[in-house]
Design an enzyme around this catalytic site. Structure first.
Site, PDB file in Angstrom:
ATOM      1  N   LYS A  31      -5.466  22.049 -16.254  1.00 42.65           N
ATOM      2  CA  LYS A  31      -6.332  22.951 -15.285  1.00 42.65           C
ATOM      3  C   LYS A  31      -7.153  23.705 -16.257  1.00 42.65           C
ATOM      4  CE  LYS A  31      -6.343  23.883 -10.965  1.00 42.65           C
ATOM      5  NZ  LYS A  31      -5.780  23.297  -9.761  1.00 42.65           N
TER       6      LYS A  31
ATOM      7  N   ASP B   5     -12.016  22.958  -7.983  1.00 39.08           N
ATOM      8  CA  ASP B   5     -10.990  23.861  -7.448  1.00 39.08           C
ATOM      9  C   ASP B   5     -11.484  25.096  -6.642  1.00 39.08           C
ATOM     10  OD1 ASP B   5      -7.641  23.668  -7.721  1.00 39.08           O
ATOM     11  OD2 ASP B   5      -8.420  25.763  -8.306  1.00 39.08           O
TER      12      ASP B   5
HETATM   13  N1  GLU Z   1      -8.110  21.028  -7.931  1.00 39.47           N
HETATM   14  C1  GLU Z   1      -7.539  19.937  -7.206  1.00 39.47           C
HETATM   15  C2  GLU Z   1      -5.898  20.228  -7.067  1.00 39.47           C
HETATM   16  O1  GLU Z   1      -5.356  21.146  -7.166  1.00 39.47           O
HETATM   17  C3  GLU Z   1      -8.024  18.513  -7.416  1.00 39.47           C
HETATM   18  C4  GLU Z   1      -7.628  18.104  -9.050  1.00 39.47           C
HETATM   19  C5  GLU Z   1      -8.076  16.849  -9.475  1.00 39.47           C
HETATM   20  O2  GLU Z   1      -9.019  16.288  -8.446  1.00 39.47           O
HETATM   21  O3  GLU Z   1      -8.475  16.705 -10.575  1.00 39.47           O
HETATM   22  O4  GLU Z   1      -5.233  19.454  -6.960  1.00 39.47           O
END
Ligand code: GLU
Length: 429
Positions: free
Chosen positions: A119, A159
């Site tokens: 992340k 996100d």
């Molecule tokens: N930000 C989204 C999540 O928390 C998607 C993450 C992604 O597609 O890599 O799952």
């Protein structure tokens, strides 16, 4: 040698300010008794593999220089490259990004897509910046974390407060830096540069699919069911729209501007239009206003927190009168609130399962980018729904087998997959 305890913390964290990471550690502790001989490896889940903190200096439109704090945390990569979004928010902290990266490891393993968890985040209020400033900030951030990302290394995505345009800048910056157009370095891109059909709606669609499964198990019909949603962005907005289209009554929406309520169901298309024009749901004519406390205590069949973490706590959990909570956001419910909800008979379909639709279609996007062969939206939605339904079915069977909550069952499934990968790979060197 100092003794390693189950609760040993890395020295860079203040034990009194663990924030969301503290919630995550507690979730891991709750699952450990169910991991059998794999629990030997559990400490690896309590430490991110790699943390990168970067300075993001940028020239603002007025010529002054500002510095922002940026992060990329790679929690676990035993099952594949790192995967997870990048969030822009003024309250982003290292503890938060660590927790979010760990929840990505659990999420990708829960739906069994071949990624690890990562992340990123920048501590910035994007509403205070022009598009030109956000572009420069994004490009500098991606150049700084370019050391650790790549299509086979770690793949960012949208996100909170980031979107397809942000991903386009990221893809372009990375591609310029390596000298090769690399669509697979990020997912959630615009369609014109290798984005996937259905990606924007995927998280909300997945929330709707698992909510429908949970409702069927509880004997609740979608038609006429009362639904309350916190958050009216990409996830909450899509989930609200799908419930509305399937005949449910979306009785309340609560966003950063306030909470609106209508006992017969809000007109979701009209509310979306209002939010687009005014920046939020507050002031919508055809609705009453409710306070946050009233919102959490609404009597509904479905409650969907789809904003930020830390929303349902020991303080407001006792007042929750929803039958099922489906977590569109990451980390909205504290472990203490989980206990209260469980003892009050409220089912929680946890984030690491409920909102996994986004990363699932991110996986499809990455596969399409590697193959340079693109699928139809029908194929994408069909495969997404099949994955979400299968994951829900096997996790609810695990919950019934061990008589545990859906969250613990999801952690049992996911942590076992991650730790099995660790065991079979062995410890290097
Ligand atoms: N930000 C989204 C999540 O928390 C998607 C993450 C992604 O597609 O890599 O799952």
């Amino acid at each position: 040698m100092p003794e390693q305890t189950a609760h040993s913390l890395p020295s860079y964290l203040n034990p009194d300010e663990l924030g969301p990471w503290g919630d995550y550690l507690e979730q891991v502790d709750r699952v450990t008794p169910y991991l059998g001989k794999l629990s030997k490896w559990v400490e690896t889940l309590k430490r991110p593999k790699r943390i990168l903190v970067v300075d993001v200096p940028v020239e603002l439109d007025d010529g002054t220089i500002a510095h922002f704090e940026g992060y990329r945390v790679q929690h676990n990569m035993a099952r594949g490259p790192g995967k997870g979004g990048v969030r822009y928010h003024q309250d982003v902290t290292l503890s938060e990004v660590m927790a979010l990266s760990a929840w990505m490891s659990v999420k990708t393993a829960a739906v069994n897509v071949p990624f690890g968890g990562a992340k990123g985040g920048i501590r910035i209020d994007p509403r205070q910046h022009s598009q030109r400033e956000l572009e420069r900030i994004t490009r500098r951030y991606i150049s700084e974390i370019g050391l650790v990302i790549g299509p086979m290394d770690d793949i960012p995505a949208p996100d909170v407060n980031t979107n397809a345009q942000t991903m386009a800048w990221m893809m372009d910056t990375y591609s310029m830096n390596v000298g090769v157009t690399s669509p697979g370095v990020v997912t959630g891109k615009p369609i014109s540069i290798g984005g996937s059909l259905g990606r924007v709606q995927a998280t909300g669609r997945g929330v709707f699919v698992v909510a429908s499964e949970a409702m069927r198990d509880a004997g609740i019909a979608i038609n006429g069911a009362r639904v309350a949603v916190q958050g009216f962005g990409n996830v909450g907005g899509t989930a609200a729209r799908l419930f509305h289209e399937h005949g449910a009554k979306v009785v309340a929406i609560y966003d950063h501007t306030g909470a609106v309520y209508h006992e017969n169901g809000l007109d979701i298309p009209a509310l979306s239009e209002h939010a687009r024009e005014t920046g939020g749901v507050a002031g919508f004519a055809d609705a009453d206003t409710v306070t946050p406390d009233e919102f959490w205590a609404l009597e509904t069949e479905i409650l969907i927190p789809a904003a930020l973490e830390g929303q349902i706590t020991a303080k407001n959990a006792p007042s929750v009168r929803a039958r099922i909570i489906v977590e569109g956001a990451n980390g909205p419910t504290s472990p203490q609130a989980d206990d209260i909800l469980a003892s009050n008979g409220v089912t929680v379909v946890p984030d690491v399962l409920a909102n996994a639709g986004g990363v699932t279609v991110s996986y499809f996007e990455w596969v399409q980018n590697s193959a340079s062969f693109y699928w139809t939206e029908g194929e994408i939605n069909e495969r997404l729904e099949a994955i979400m339904r299968d994951a829900y079915a096997s996790i609810s069977a695990t919950a019934a087998e061990h008589k545990v909550t859906m969250r613990t069952a999801t952690f049992i499934t996911a942590c076992s997959r991650i730790l099995e990968a660790h065991e079979i790979r062995g410890l290097y060197p």
